[in-house]
Design an enzyme around this catalytic site. Structure first.
Site, PDB file in Angstrom:
ATOM      1  N   HIS A  41       0.997   5.313   0.960  1.00 14.94           N
ATOM      2  CA  HIS A  41       0.411   6.390   1.763  1.00 14.94           C
ATOM      3  C   HIS A  41       0.574   7.671   0.958  1.00 14.94           C
ATOM      4  O   HIS A  41       1.694   8.025   0.575  1.00 14.94           O
ATOM      5  CB  HIS A  41       1.165   6.558   3.086  1.00 14.94           C
ATOM      6  CG  HIS A  41       1.105   5.379   3.987  1.00 14.94           C
ATOM      7  ND1 HIS A  41       0.252   5.319   5.067  1.00 14.94           N
ATOM      8  CD2 HIS A  41       1.807   4.213   3.996  1.00 14.94           C
ATOM      9  CE1 HIS A  41       0.432   4.171   5.693  1.00 14.94           C
ATOM     10  NE2 HIS A  41       1.365   3.480   5.060  1.00 14.94           N
ATOM     11  N   HIS A  78       0.837  -1.199   0.000  1.00 13.57           N
ATOM     12  CA  HIS A  78       0.000   0.000   0.000  1.00 13.57           C
ATOM     13  C   HIS A  78       0.870   1.247   0.000  1.00 13.57           C
ATOM     14  O   HIS A  78       1.974   1.254   0.529  1.00 13.57           O
ATOM     15  CB  HIS A  78      -0.965   0.005   1.187  1.00 13.57           C
ATOM     16  CG  HIS A  78      -0.314  -0.138   2.525  1.00 13.57           C
ATOM     17  ND1 HIS A  78       0.197  -1.336   2.985  1.00 13.57           N
ATOM     18  CD2 HIS A  78      -0.101   0.761   3.517  1.00 13.57           C
ATOM     19  CE1 HIS A  78       0.687  -1.163   4.197  1.00 13.57           C
ATOM     20  NE2 HIS A  78       0.529   0.107   4.548  1.00 13.57           N
TER      21      HIS A  78
END
Length: 184
Positions: free
Chosen positions: A172, A170
């Site tokens: 950010h 993932h």
């Protein structure tokens, strides 16, 4: 003076209790953050910072231990709509949603909808090149939608030493304020 401050910091650290059930909590059972006479607000903030970082490190170590288990991650559950999230952007390959513990006024996570073994950037293979590029492009789209395209940061934590706490790659996307350097 510095050693007194350091001693006071560790004394406060030992009394802090809110580690959300991580292993570190067992070693620091009697901690609290009641303001003591003569304790500066800066010292209190410093102790909170130390504890928050210890909490993140404990979470990262715990997550790394179960990373290869094949169990669905919280992100898998968000993709399946089993856990609610505030979706900012979605297409056929990625999902972007607001972080529940934001570190900046804008803090959005961008994840691939299909993990395909991509649990962390350090595990990327040539077959992942297309999705990695698409994730970065999606981060730019998120920045535009959030009005931060003129100044934002993209962070990828890879592995326990980087405090990765969910083993589903993932990104950010952070912005909405002046970001400092060096990061981390």
């Amino acid at each position: 003076m510095a050693s007194t401050t350091l001693t006071t910091s560790f004394s406060l650290l030992r009394r802090y209790r809110s580690f959300r059930g991580h292993a570190v909590a067992k070693s620091l059972p009697n901690l609290s953050f009641a303001r003591l006479p003569g304790q500066s607000p800066a010292l209190l903030r410093s102790c909170r910072f130390i504890c928050r970082n210890a909490d993140e490190e404990a979470a990262a170590i715990a997550a790394a231990k179960v990373a290869g288990s094949g169990a669905p991650t919280i992100f898998d559950k968000i993709i399946a709509k089993e856990i609610p999230s505030t979706i900012v952007y979605e297409d056929e390959k990625v999902l972007a949603f607001r972080d529940v513990n934001p570190q900046a006024p804008v803090h959005v996570l961008v994840i691939p909808k299909i993990k395909d073994g991509l649990t962390q950037l350090g595990k990327a293979e040539p077959r992942h090149a297309e999705i990695l590029g698409h994730l970065l492009y999606a981060a730019k789209v998120v920045a535009e939608k959030e009005g931060i395209v003129d100044g934002f940061r993209v962070v990828i934590n890879s592995g326990p030493q980087a405090c990765q706490s969910v083993y589903h790659l993932h990104l950010h996307v952070l912005g909405g304020r002046q970001l400092k350097w060096p990061a981390g």
